[in-house]
Design an enzyme around this catalytic site. Structure first.
Site, PDB file in Angstrom:
ATOM      1  N   LYS A  22      -1.803   7.853  -2.470  1.00 55.51           N
ATOM      2  CA  LYS A  22      -2.010   6.773  -1.484  1.00 55.51           C
ATOM      3  C   LYS A  22      -1.002   5.653  -1.696  1.00 55.51           C
ATOM      4  CE  LYS A  22      -5.250   3.420  -1.935  1.00 55.51           C
ATOM      5  NZ  LYS A  22      -4.610   2.100  -1.709  1.00 55.51           N
ATOM      6  N   ASN A  23      -0.931   5.153  -2.905  1.00 54.62           N
ATOM      7  CA  ASN A  23      -0.058   4.004  -3.137  1.00 54.62           C
ATOM      8  C   ASN A  23       1.418   4.384  -3.089  1.00 54.62           C
ATOM      9  OD1 ASN A  23      -2.368   2.554  -3.404  1.00 54.62           O
ATOM     10  ND2 ASN A  23      -2.185   2.165  -5.605  1.00 54.62           N
ATOM     11  N   CYS A 116      -9.937  -9.754   0.075  1.00 54.44           N
ATOM     12  CA  CYS A 116     -10.397  -8.386   0.252  1.00 54.44           C
ATOM     13  C   CYS A 116     -11.529  -8.151  -0.731  1.00 54.44           C
ATOM     14  CB  CYS A 116      -9.272  -7.384   0.028  1.00 54.44           C
ATOM     15  SG  CYS A 116      -8.823  -7.141  -1.681  1.00 54.44           S
ATOM     16  N   ARG A 121      -6.419 -12.164  -2.141  1.00 59.09           N
ATOM     17  CA  ARG A 121      -5.223 -11.316  -2.245  1.00 59.09           C
ATOM     18  C   ARG A 121      -4.022 -12.172  -1.842  1.00 59.09           C
ATOM     19  NH1 ARG A 121      -6.406  -5.326  -2.886  1.00 59.09           N
ATOM     20  NH2 ARG A 121      -4.352  -4.475  -3.224  1.00 59.09           N
ATOM     21  N   ASP A 305      -6.760   0.341 -11.365  1.00 58.99           N
ATOM     22  CA  ASP A 305      -7.407   1.279 -10.447  1.00 58.99           C
ATOM     23  C   ASP A 305      -8.182   2.379 -11.176  1.00 58.99           C
ATOM     24  OD1 ASP A 305      -6.373  -0.143  -8.360  1.00 58.99           O
ATOM     25  OD2 ASP A 305      -4.828   1.312  -7.821  1.00 58.99           O
ATOM     26  N   ARG A 397     -10.711   5.746   2.111  1.00 57.20           N
ATOM     27  CA  ARG A 397      -9.404   5.073   2.145  1.00 57.20           C
ATOM     28  C   ARG A 397      -8.412   5.752   1.215  1.00 57.20           C
ATOM     29  NH1 ARG A 397      -9.629  -0.189  -0.108  1.00 57.20           N
ATOM     30  NH2 ARG A 397      -7.412   0.180  -0.064  1.00 57.20           N
TER      31      ARG A 397
END
Ligand code: UD1
Length: 417
Positions: A22-23, A116, A121, A305, A397
């Site tokens: 994802k990132n 968020c 953020r 994460d 997500r």
């Protein structure tokens, strides 16, 4: 409303290939608009955040289509420079489009990403970098308007090694004449991934992976092809799942060096971890012990994460483990939900102390954020009885097929409408 029904108590065994990152893919998708041409992004994961990026690209006038696991983006006819608020809200990290739009169009307008689920953020580091490259930025009523007749290379010293700000600075610098030097750049593998894609498009970006990145900009870029790397956080999640449940798994995808802090902690907890190249194998009896304090830090430190997943793995460990969260202030929101399963986790500010309990019991829990949601699933896999996990939009997500992957490893987990 969809829910995951997790029946705990099974060991996890087997092999898996890990989904695309994802990132890694999000900055690559933003980078496609720096050129006017066709780009092919292979091994592109199908995620809500990717859908949000596609919606932004289409709004900007780009065409996108799927060809198997490849997303093809044609940016030739991009004709807009603003992103509406509704699209910005879909994904906080859409701010990464700012530098790319600016490099292509010389102007950009989008709404301020605001807070968020992980807390405020801020984007001050992003904006300072873009201003140093010659952008005039007006912040009014939650909207950012950026203009730059010409972007000019500059020496940028980031006050902290922000991943997103480094990506934004690299993207904008591709449109700036001369050589930009970014000091104190983030060193995450995703920066090297962005560099590889931009260079495949004809850009000159050097040094990613280290703290000093140089970008020689204003070259005419062409379309390019890129294969998205495997997702190191998804791999860390599944390693932690097997560690907590007990089992024997072999995961393929991530360069094992990128997960060294996570695998070291799992080994300290009592797992046997073997790795070579793109394989990591983990064996766990399921009876883990507490480990020395885990302090999240920018890469190559322990990834923020992966913190919730490791916490979930240690919920039944012998002893207490201290987690110090140094990156995002709201990163323990899943802890209250873990308590519903009988976990003993105490939080004070940025510190959480996990004291292992003998057993967890299934319950209904709600995802609070992406990685916290994954931690709830991991806890459910270890709990006696059934755990019902709701608000799956958070998990969706970033995890392409969490229930299929875990089922492949022998878990009992099912998505129901
Ligand atoms: C990226 C990752 C996210 C990961 C994080 C840290 C993506 C899409 N997201 O997020 O999954 O958890 O890196 O590894 O790649 N900060 C400021 N001012 C700024 C920018 C950041 O104060 O202008 C602070 C943040 O509040 C945070 C810290 O810097 O405390 C790190 O943030 P950053 O590295 O920018 O994370 P993201 O790029 O948002």
């Amino acid at each position: 409303m969809q829910e995951l029904f997790v029946e705990g108590g099974r060991r996890l065994c087997g092999e898996l290939t890990i989904q695309g990152s994802k990132n890694g893919v999000l900055p690559v998708l933003a980078a496609t608009i720096v050129c006017a041409g066709e780009c092919r992004v292979e091994n592109c994961p199908r995620l809500r955040d990717v859908d949000a990026s596609i919606a932004i690209l289409r709004h900007l006038g780009c065409c996108t289509r799927w060809e198997g696991d490849a997303l093809v983006v044609d940016t030739t006819h991009m004709d807009r420079a603003e992103v509406p608020d509704a699209l910005m809200r879909e994904m906080r990290s859409s701010v990464i489009f700012l530098g790319a739009i600016l490099a292509r169009q010389g102007e950009a307008a989008l709404s301020y990403p605001g807070g968020c689920e992980l807390g405020p953020r801020p984007i001050d580091v992003h904006l300072a970098a873009l201003r140093a490259l010659g952008a005039e930025i007006e912040e009014r009523g939650g909207t950012l308007r950026c203009r730059s007749k010409v972007l000019t290379a500059a020496e940028l010293v980031l006050p902290l090694p922000s991943v997103g700000a480094t990506e934004n600075a690299i993207l904008a610098a591709c449109g700036a004449a001369g050589t930009t030097v970014i000091y104190n750049a983030a060193r995450e593998p995703e920066i090297a991934e962005l560099q590889a894609f931009l260079n495949a498009m004809g850009a000159q970006v050097r040094g990613a992976g280290g703290s000093i990145v140089t970008v020689t900009g204003a070259a005419a870029l062409h379309g390019g092809t890129h294969r998205v790397s495997a997702d190191r956080i998804v791999e860390a999640t599944y390693l932690c799942a097997a560690a907590g449940c007990g089992g024997d798994v072999r995961l393929r995808g991530v360069d094992c060096r990128e997960l060294s802090t996570v695998t070291a902690a799992l080994a300290e907890a009592g797992c046997t971890v073997e790795s070579e190249g793109e394989w990591i194998a983990l064996r766990s009896s399921g009876a883990l012990r507490a480990v020395r304090p885990i302090r999240t830090a920018p890469y190559p430190g322990f990834p923020t994460d992966a913190q919730p997943a490791l916490m979930a793995a240690l919920l039944r460990s012998a002893g207490s483990t201290v987690f110090v969260e140094n990156i995002f202030e709201n990163r323990f929101r899943h802890v209250d939900e873990l308590a519903r399963l009988g976990a003993d986790v105490r939080v004070a500010g940025r510190v959480a102390v996990v004291s292992g309990v003998a057993a967890l019991r299934g319950a209904g829990v709600k995802c609070t954020d992406l990685r916290g949601g994954a931690a709830l699933v991991l806890a459910g896999l270890q709990a006696e009885g059934v755990t019902r996990v709701s608000l799956l939009e958070h998990i969706d997500r970033g995890y392409e097929r969490m229930e299929q992957d875990l089922t492949t490893l022998g878990a009992s987990i099912e998505r129901r409408a």
